[in-house]
Design a protein around this motif. Structure first.
Motif, mmCIF file in Angstrom:
data_model
loop_
_atom_site.group_PDB
_atom_site.id
_atom_site.type_symbol
_atom_site.label_atom_id
_atom_site.label_comp_id
_atom_site.label_asym_id
_atom_site.label_seq_id
_atom_site.Cartn_x
_atom_site.Cartn_y
_atom_site.Cartn_z
ATOM 1 N N GLN A 42 -6.108 13.089 0.043
ATOM 2 C CA GLN A 42 -5.146 13.130 1.135
ATOM 3 C C GLN A 42 -5.491 12.054 2.154
ATOM 4 O O GLN A 42 -6.646 11.681 2.321
ATOM 5 N N HIS A 43 -4.468 11.578 2.839
ATOM 6 C CA HIS A 43 -4.624 10.586 3.912
ATOM 7 C C HIS A 43 -5.396 9.350 3.429
ATOM 8 O O HIS A 43 -6.244 8.812 4.145
ATOM 9 N N ALA A 44 -5.059 8.893 2.232
ATOM 10 C CA ALA A 44 -5.701 7.704 1.670
ATOM 11 C C ALA A 44 -4.691 6.558 1.620
ATOM 12 O O ALA A 44 -3.485 6.774 1.515
ATOM 13 N N VAL A 45 -5.209 5.348 1.685
ATOM 14 C CA VAL A 45 -4.396 4.140 1.558
ATOM 15 C C VAL A 45 -4.768 3.498 0.228
ATOM 16 O O VAL A 45 -5.920 3.095 0.025
ATOM 17 N N LEU A 46 -3.787 3.424 -0.677
ATOM 18 C CA LEU A 46 -4.046 2.934 -2.026
ATOM 19 C C LEU A 46 -3.104 1.780 -2.352
ATOM 20 O O LEU A 46 -1.928 1.804 -1.964
ATOM 21 N N PRO A 47 -3.577 0.759 -3.063
ATOM 22 C CA PRO A 47 -2.679 -0.326 -3.469
ATOM 23 C C PRO A 47 -1.525 0.211 -4.318
ATOM 24 O O PRO A 47 -1.721 1.092 -5.159
ATOM 25 N N THR A 48 -0.335 -0.294 -4.069
ATOM 26 C CA THR A 48 0.839 0.111 -4.832
ATOM 27 C C THR A 48 0.859 -0.659 -6.153
ATOM 28 O O THR A 48 0.901 -1.894 -6.132
ATOM 29 N N PRO A 49 0.823 0.040 -7.285
ATOM 30 C CA PRO A 49 0.839 -0.666 -8.577
ATOM 31 C C PRO A 49 2.114 -1.481 -8.759
ATOM 32 O O PRO A 49 3.191 -1.085 -8.301
ATOM 33 N N GLY A 50 1.983 -2.637 -9.399
ATOM 34 C CA GLY A 50 3.147 -3.455 -9.693
ATOM 35 C C GLY A 50 3.674 -4.268 -8.534
ATOM 36 O O GLY A 50 4.798 -4.774 -8.576
ATOM 37 N N ARG A 51 2.862 -4.420 -7.486
ATOM 38 C CA ARG A 51 3.257 -5.241 -6.335
ATOM 39 C C ARG A 51 2.149 -6.255 -6.054
ATOM 40 O O ARG A 51 0.972 -5.915 -6.044
ATOM 41 N N ILE A 52 2.561 -7.487 -5.819
ATOM 42 C CA ILE A 52 1.616 -8.526 -5.430
ATOM 43 C C ILE A 52 2.162 -9.268 -4.219
ATOM 44 O O ILE A 52 3.350 -9.186 -3.908
ATOM 45 N N LEU A 53 1.291 -9.971 -3.560
ATOM 46 C CA LEU A 53 1.666 -10.787 -2.412
ATOM 47 C C LEU A 53 1.611 -12.245 -2.849
ATOM 48 O O LEU A 53 0.594 -12.692 -3.385
ATOM 49 N N VAL A 54 2.711 -12.969 -2.653
ATOM 50 C CA VAL A 54 2.737 -14.404 -2.938
ATOM 51 C C VAL A 54 2.778 -15.128 -1.601
ATOM 52 O O VAL A 54 3.561 -14.771 -0.716
ATOM 53 N N TYR A 75 0.837 -1.202 0.000
ATOM 54 C CA TYR A 75 0.000 0.000 0.000
ATOM 55 C C TYR A 75 0.869 1.248 0.000
ATOM 56 O O TYR A 75 1.988 1.241 0.525
ATOM 57 N N THR A 76 0.303 2.320 -0.531
ATOM 58 C CA THR A 76 0.916 3.638 -0.468
ATOM 59 C C THR A 76 -0.012 4.543 0.333
ATOM 60 O O THR A 76 -1.227 4.568 0.081
ATOM 61 N N TYR A 77 0.550 5.249 1.285
ATOM 62 C CA TYR A 77 -0.222 6.228 2.060
ATOM 63 C C TYR A 77 0.037 7.596 1.451
ATOM 64 O O TYR A 77 1.190 8.024 1.332
ATOM 65 N N THR A 78 -1.030 8.284 1.054
ATOM 66 C CA THR A 78 -0.870 9.558 0.328
ATOM 67 C C THR A 78 -0.476 10.716 1.237
ATOM 68 O O THR A 78 0.025 11.738 0.748
ATOM 69 N N GLY A 79 -0.714 10.615 2.536
ATOM 70 C CA GLY A 79 -0.393 11.725 3.446
ATOM 71 C C GLY A 79 -1.106 13.001 3.017
ATOM 72 O O GLY A 79 -2.263 12.967 2.612
ATOM 73 N N GLN A 80 -0.416 14.110 3.082
ATOM 74 C CA GLN A 80 -0.998 15.384 2.667
ATOM 75 C C GLN A 80 -0.588 15.671 1.215
ATOM 76 O O GLN A 80 0.149 16.612 0.933
ATOM 77 N N SER A 102 -8.623 -2.723 -3.507
ATOM 78 C CA SER A 102 -9.142 -1.559 -2.786
ATOM 79 C C SER A 102 -9.093 -1.787 -1.280
ATOM 80 O O SER A 102 -9.221 -2.916 -0.795
ATOM 81 N N TYR A 103 -8.952 -0.680 -0.560
ATOM 82 C CA TYR A 103 -8.927 -0.659 0.901
ATOM 83 C C TYR A 103 -10.233 -0.065 1.442
ATOM 84 O O TYR A 103 -10.384 0.098 2.638
#
Length: 195
Positions: free
Chosen positions: A128-140, A117-122, A155-156
């Motif tokens: 702002q202050h959103a949690v978004l999936p990081t593109p190009g990353r998966i969990l195995v 995830y990426t946290y957008t902060g300000q 989505s979160y």
């Protein structure tokens, strides 16, 4: 009246019959060796808004913490593994990632922010202050029953909202967080093939 036996015609018939038989056997063998593509499953709105949620990749359901079948715990933006399951973050595109690594897994808790995830902060623009999936990353994941799986976070937030919409950008109208939507694939035969 005697009929004359024609050896060349007989051999031609035997040859054609043999070729047809071999051809049909060959096709049967090819059909038996076809490996079906794995089914991509989608989980929509797995609700972790009231606390951690435990998920079994084998059954595709949320389970109690006491269950021996849960593989992954969603806890805010963090992940834990249970019952012998282990995971690792991989750089790659979900659809194109076809073979799970044989090593590199860990049962340690995984901080989602900065990895999956990426946290957008300000942020200067957008939400702002959103949690978004990081593109190009998966969990195995290597599951509790020694199967391999890959997970793509979508989505979160409840309803998988458009994160560029005014309703999402506005904190007062943003949908409930800690409600997970994701795609996943499990290889049931225990091999590392994830396609």
């Amino acid at each position: 009246m005697k009929t004359k036996f024609n050896t060349s015609k007989f051999l031609a018939i035997v040859f054609i019959a043999g070729a047809i038989t071999l051809s049909s056997c060959s096709n049967d063998d090819e059909d038996n060796n076809v490996v079906p593509e794995l089914e991509v499953k989608t989980v929509e709105d797995l609700d972790g808004s009231q606390g951690p949620v435990f998920f079994s990749l084998s059954t595709g359901t949320a389970v109690q913490e006491s269950a021996t079948t849960w593989d992954i715990k969603f806890n805010s933006s963090n992940f834990s593994f249970g019952n012998g399951a282990e995971g690792q973050v991989i750089e790659g595109i979900f659809e194109n990632y076809v073979v799970a690594p044989a090593s590199g897994y860990s049962a340690d808790d995984l901080a989602g922010i900065g990895s999956l995830y990426t946290y957008t902060g300000q942020a200067a623009s957008g939400a702002q202050h959103a949690v978004l999936p990081t593109p190009g990353r998966i969990l195995v994941v290597k599951t509790h029953d020694n199967k391999y799986a890959k997970i793509e976070l979508i989505s979160y937030y409840v309803g998988n909202p458009d994160t560029n919409s005014e309703a999402f950008i506005n904190l007062e109208t943003r949908p409930q967080s800690r409600v997970y939507t994701f795609n996943y694939v499990v290889q049931p035969d225990g091999s590392t093939n994830l396609k």
